[in-house]
Design a protein around this motif. Structure first.
Motif, PDB file in Angstrom:
ATOM      1  N   TRP A   1      45.101  30.551  29.186  1.00 58.05           N
ATOM      2  CA  TRP A   1      43.774  31.176  29.262  1.00 58.05           C
ATOM      3  C   TRP A   1      43.512  32.093  28.083  1.00 58.05           C
ATOM      4  O   TRP A   1      42.371  32.210  27.639  1.00 58.05           O
ATOM      5  N   LEU A   2      44.526  32.753  27.569  1.00 57.14           N
ATOM      6  CA  LEU A   2      44.352  33.661  26.441  1.00 57.14           C
ATOM      7  C   LEU A   2      44.088  32.917  25.139  1.00 57.14           C
ATOM      8  O   LEU A   2      43.676  33.522  24.155  1.00 57.14           O
ATOM      9  N   PHE A   3      44.330  31.624  25.132  1.00 59.25           N
ATOM     10  CA  PHE A   3      44.055  30.800  23.949  1.00 59.25           C
ATOM     11  C   PHE A   3      42.755  30.021  24.102  1.00 59.25           C
ATOM     12  O   PHE A   3      41.970  29.921  23.152  1.00 59.25           O
ATOM     13  N   SER A   4      42.508  29.476  25.295  1.00 60.83           N
ATOM     14  CA  SER A   4      41.340  28.618  25.492  1.00 60.83           C
ATOM     15  C   SER A   4      40.082  29.412  25.833  1.00 60.83           C
ATOM     16  O   SER A   4      38.983  29.076  25.391  1.00 60.83           O
ATOM     17  N   LEU A   5      40.222  30.482  26.621  1.00 53.19           N
ATOM     18  CA  LEU A   5      39.060  31.284  27.049  1.00 53.19           C
ATOM     19  C   LEU A   5      39.357  32.777  26.891  1.00 53.19           C
ATOM     20  O   LEU A   5      39.353  33.528  27.868  1.00 53.19           O
ATOM     21  N   PRO A   6      39.628  33.230  25.673  1.00 49.59           N
ATOM     22  CA  PRO A   6      40.050  34.629  25.504  1.00 49.59           C
ATOM     23  C   PRO A   6      38.984  35.649  25.880  1.00 49.59           C
ATOM     24  O   PRO A   6      39.300  36.694  26.453  1.00 49.59           O
ATOM     25  N   VAL A   7      37.706  35.374  25.572  1.00 48.79           N
ATOM     26  CA  VAL A   7      36.654  36.344  25.886  1.00 48.79           C
ATOM     27  C   VAL A   7      36.491  36.489  27.394  1.00 48.79           C
ATOM     28  O   VAL A   7      36.336  37.604  27.916  1.00 48.79           O
ATOM     29  N   LEU A   8      36.549  35.373  28.111  1.00 43.67           N
ATOM     30  CA  LEU A   8      36.459  35.442  29.565  1.00 43.67           C
ATOM     31  C   LEU A   8      37.657  36.182  30.155  1.00 43.67           C
ATOM     32  O   LEU A   8      37.521  36.939  31.126  1.00 43.67           O
ATOM     33  N   ALA A   9      38.837  35.972  29.577  1.00 44.38           N
ATOM     34  CA  ALA A   9      40.038  36.633  30.080  1.00 44.38           C
ATOM     35  C   ALA A   9      39.946  38.151  29.904  1.00 44.38           C
ATOM     36  O   ALA A   9      40.208  38.917  30.848  1.00 44.38           O
ATOM     37  N   VAL A  10      39.565  38.605  28.718  1.00 41.56           N
ATOM     38  CA  VAL A  10      39.481  40.053  28.494  1.00 41.56           C
ATOM     39  C   VAL A  10      38.302  40.657  29.261  1.00 41.56           C
ATOM     40  O   VAL A  10      38.351  41.826  29.669  1.00 41.56           O
ATOM     41  N   SER A  11      37.239  39.882  29.472  1.00 38.03           N
ATOM     42  CA  SER A  11      36.114  40.364  30.272  1.00 38.03           C
ATOM     43  C   SER A  11      36.542  40.568  31.722  1.00 38.03           C
ATOM     44  O   SER A  11      36.212  41.583  32.348  1.00 38.03           O
ATOM     45  N   PHE A  12      37.272  39.606  32.263  1.00 38.07           N
ATOM     46  CA  PHE A  12      37.791  39.756  33.625  1.00 38.07           C
ATOM     47  C   PHE A  12      38.709  40.965  33.716  1.00 38.07           C
ATOM     48  O   PHE A  12      38.663  41.713  34.698  1.00 38.07           O
ATOM     49  N   ALA A  13      39.551  41.160  32.698  1.00 38.52           N
ATOM     50  CA  ALA A  13      40.458  42.305  32.697  1.00 38.52           C
ATOM     51  C   ALA A  13      39.687  43.620  32.726  1.00 38.52           C
ATOM     52  O   ALA A  13      40.049  44.561  33.450  1.00 38.52           O
ATOM     53  N   ASN A  14      38.601  43.702  31.958  1.00 45.61           N
ATOM     54  CA  ASN A  14      37.807  44.926  31.937  1.00 45.61           C
ATOM     55  C   ASN A  14      37.084  45.143  33.268  1.00 45.61           C
ATOM     56  O   ASN A  14      36.940  46.277  33.722  1.00 45.61           O
ATOM     57  N   VAL A  15      36.642  44.054  33.901  1.00 47.66           N
ATOM     58  CA  VAL A  15      36.026  44.163  35.222  1.00 47.66           C
ATOM     59  C   VAL A  15      37.046  44.657  36.228  1.00 47.66           C
ATOM     60  O   VAL A  15      36.772  45.550  37.044  1.00 47.66           O
ATOM     61  N   TRP A  16      38.249  44.083  36.196  1.00 49.09           N
ATOM     62  CA  TRP A  16      39.311  44.480  37.129  1.00 49.09           C
ATOM     63  C   TRP A  16      39.640  45.959  36.979  1.00 49.09           C
ATOM     64  O   TRP A  16      39.849  46.654  37.971  1.00 49.09           O
ATOM     65  N   ARG A  17      39.652  46.439  35.752  1.00 47.92           N
ATOM     66  CA  ARG A  17      40.051  47.825  35.525  1.00 47.92           C
ATOM     67  C   ARG A  17      38.914  48.815  35.784  1.00 47.92           C
ATOM     68  O   ARG A  17      39.140  49.911  36.280  1.00 47.92           O
ATOM     69  N   GLY A  18      37.676  48.428  35.471  1.00 49.28           N
ATOM     70  CA  GLY A  18      36.606  49.420  35.475  1.00 49.28           C
ATOM     71  C   GLY A  18      35.652  49.394  36.640  1.00 49.28           C
ATOM     72  O   GLY A  18      34.753  50.241  36.718  1.00 49.28           O
ATOM     73  N   THR A  19      35.802  48.445  37.575  1.00 52.34           N
ATOM     74  CA  THR A  19      34.846  48.340  38.682  1.00 52.34           C
ATOM     75  C   THR A  19      34.868  49.561  39.585  1.00 52.34           C
ATOM     76  O   THR A  19      33.846  49.904  40.187  1.00 52.34           O
ATOM     77  N   ALA A  20      36.014  50.224  39.673  1.00 48.81           N
ATOM     78  CA  ALA A  20      36.130  51.375  40.582  1.00 48.81           C
ATOM     79  C   ALA A  20      35.104  52.451  40.258  1.00 48.81           C
ATOM     80  O   ALA A  20      34.560  53.089  41.175  1.00 48.81           O
ATOM     81  N   PHE A  21      34.822  52.669  38.976  1.00 47.17           N
ATOM     82  CA  PHE A  21      33.845  53.699  38.610  1.00 47.17           C
ATOM     83  C   PHE A  21      32.473  53.366  39.178  1.00 47.17           C
ATOM     84  O   PHE A  21      31.804  54.225  39.770  1.00 47.17           O
ATOM     85  N   SER A  22      32.038  52.111  39.016  1.00 44.07           N
ATOM     86  CA  SER A  22      30.744  51.704  39.569  1.00 44.07           C
ATOM     87  C   SER A  22      30.735  51.820  41.084  1.00 44.07           C
ATOM     88  O   SER A  22      29.737  52.237  41.672  1.00 44.07           O
ATOM     89  N   MET A  23      31.842  51.439  41.714  1.00 43.77           N
ATOM     90  CA  MET A  23      31.913  51.522  43.167  1.00 43.77           C
ATOM     91  C   MET A  23      31.759  52.961  43.649  1.00 43.77           C
ATOM     92  O   MET A  23      31.037  53.232  44.621  1.00 43.77           O
ATOM     93  N   LEU A  24      32.395  53.900  42.971  1.00 38.70           N
ATOM     94  CA  LEU A  24      32.294  55.311  43.370  1.00 38.70           C
ATOM     95  C   LEU A  24      30.875  55.839  43.160  1.00 38.70           C
ATOM     96  O   LEU A  24      30.350  56.586  43.997  1.00 38.70           O
ATOM     97  N   VAL A  25      30.249  55.454  42.035  1.00 36.15           N
ATOM     98  CA  VAL A  25      28.876  55.896  41.773  1.00 36.15           C
ATOM     99  C   VAL A  25      27.930  55.372  42.840  1.00 36.15           C
ATOM    100  O   VAL A  25      27.110  56.114  43.403  1.00 36.15           O
TER     101      VAL A  25
END
Length: 286
Positions: free
Chosen positions: A147-171
């Protein structure tokens, strides 16, 4: 009258002085460097080159590619991913029992408080060719891939969603808790379904929280560096190289400090444009 106004502003003067010293001073110096050909190595003195660094940037295909990938990464992971998922989780947790809210909130917040580099290594282990995702797909007899070779942008986007969703949830959790129950109950008694209540009551009443969350999330996502650097280093072939990584490459790997600083100013301009749009939306009445 003017003297009283000055006295009221006097307690703020230390904070203003510190901002000018530690924020305004470095920012002004960076603006100056962006108009020079300053380099880390191979140059005795720098000279003023005007807009040459900016002209070079807009003629550089790698820079234009980084701009495009930055917009894709921001839209996928911030505007769509974190914002939407955070709102959905906040709505579900509002209706869940207290033990479920506590467990779910703890798990989600744990991902948020992890350092960016640690989260990057975890998601790298998840997406790599012999990682967790492919192991699960193998158990389900589904095709696996790197996935890091074939769809790298989607992979890093998912990673950022996984890490940062908590802030939106709290707001959004705080915003939803401020909606009077009587309003929702009255709409339900009038026959409004769940989707109609959400569209005509819930979303308009938390409009300002949505705008604020979008602005903060967008600015944070535009500056993401460590997560992408750990997972892909901008590769393969620049397919996940956003502007922060491109700026780092030019300034510290190619030693072009002036050019890298010009790219940094352009990134600051992109963030400012997003902020202006969100602030105008916040002032617009529904």
């Amino acid at each position: 009258m003017r003297g009283r106004s000055l006295l009221r502003l006097l307690p703020l003067s230390p904070a203003v002085a510190l901002l000018l010293l530690f924020l305004g001073g470095p920012l002004a110096y960076c603006v100056y460097i962006a108009f020079t050909d300053l380099q880390l190595t191979g140059q005795a003195e720098s000279s003023f080159v005007g807009l040459e660094n900016f002209r070079t940037a807009f003629q550089d295909e790698a820079f234009l590619n980084a701009v495009w990938l930055t917009l894709v990464f921001t839209v996928l992971s911030s505007l769509v991913g974190q914002n939407t998922l955070g709102l959905v989780l906040a709505g579900l947790m509002r209706r869940a029992s207290k033990p479920v809210r506590t467990l779910t909130g703890g798990i989600i917040v744990t991902a948020w408080v992890l350092p960016e580099v640690v989260a990057g290594f975890l998601l790298y282990a998840f997406f790599r060719d012999q990682g967790t995702l492919n192991a699960v797909l193998g158990l389900l007899h589904l095709p696996a891939q790197n996935w890091l070779f074939s769809l790298p942008v989607l992979a890093v986007s998912f990673a950022n969603v996984w890490r940062g969703t908590a802030f939106s949830m709290l707001v959004y959790s705080a915003a939803l808790n401020d909606i009077p129950r009587e309003v929702e109950e009255a709409a339900e008694m009038d026959g409004a379904g769940g989707w109609r209540r959400a569209w005509h009551i819930t979303l308009p009443m938390i409009r300002r929280s949505i705008g604020t969350n979008l602005m903060l999330n967008t600015l944070q996502t535009l500056s993401v560096f460590g997560l992408i650097w750990v997972m892909t280093r901008g590769g393969p072939g620049g397919k996940s190289q956003t502007l922060p990584l491109f700026m780092y490459e030019q300034a510290f790997q190619n030693s072009l400090i002036g050019y890298g600083t010009a790219v940094a100013l352009l990134l600051l301009l992109v963030g400012s444009l997003f902020s202006v749009v969100y602030l105008r939306l916040l002032r617009t009445e529904v």
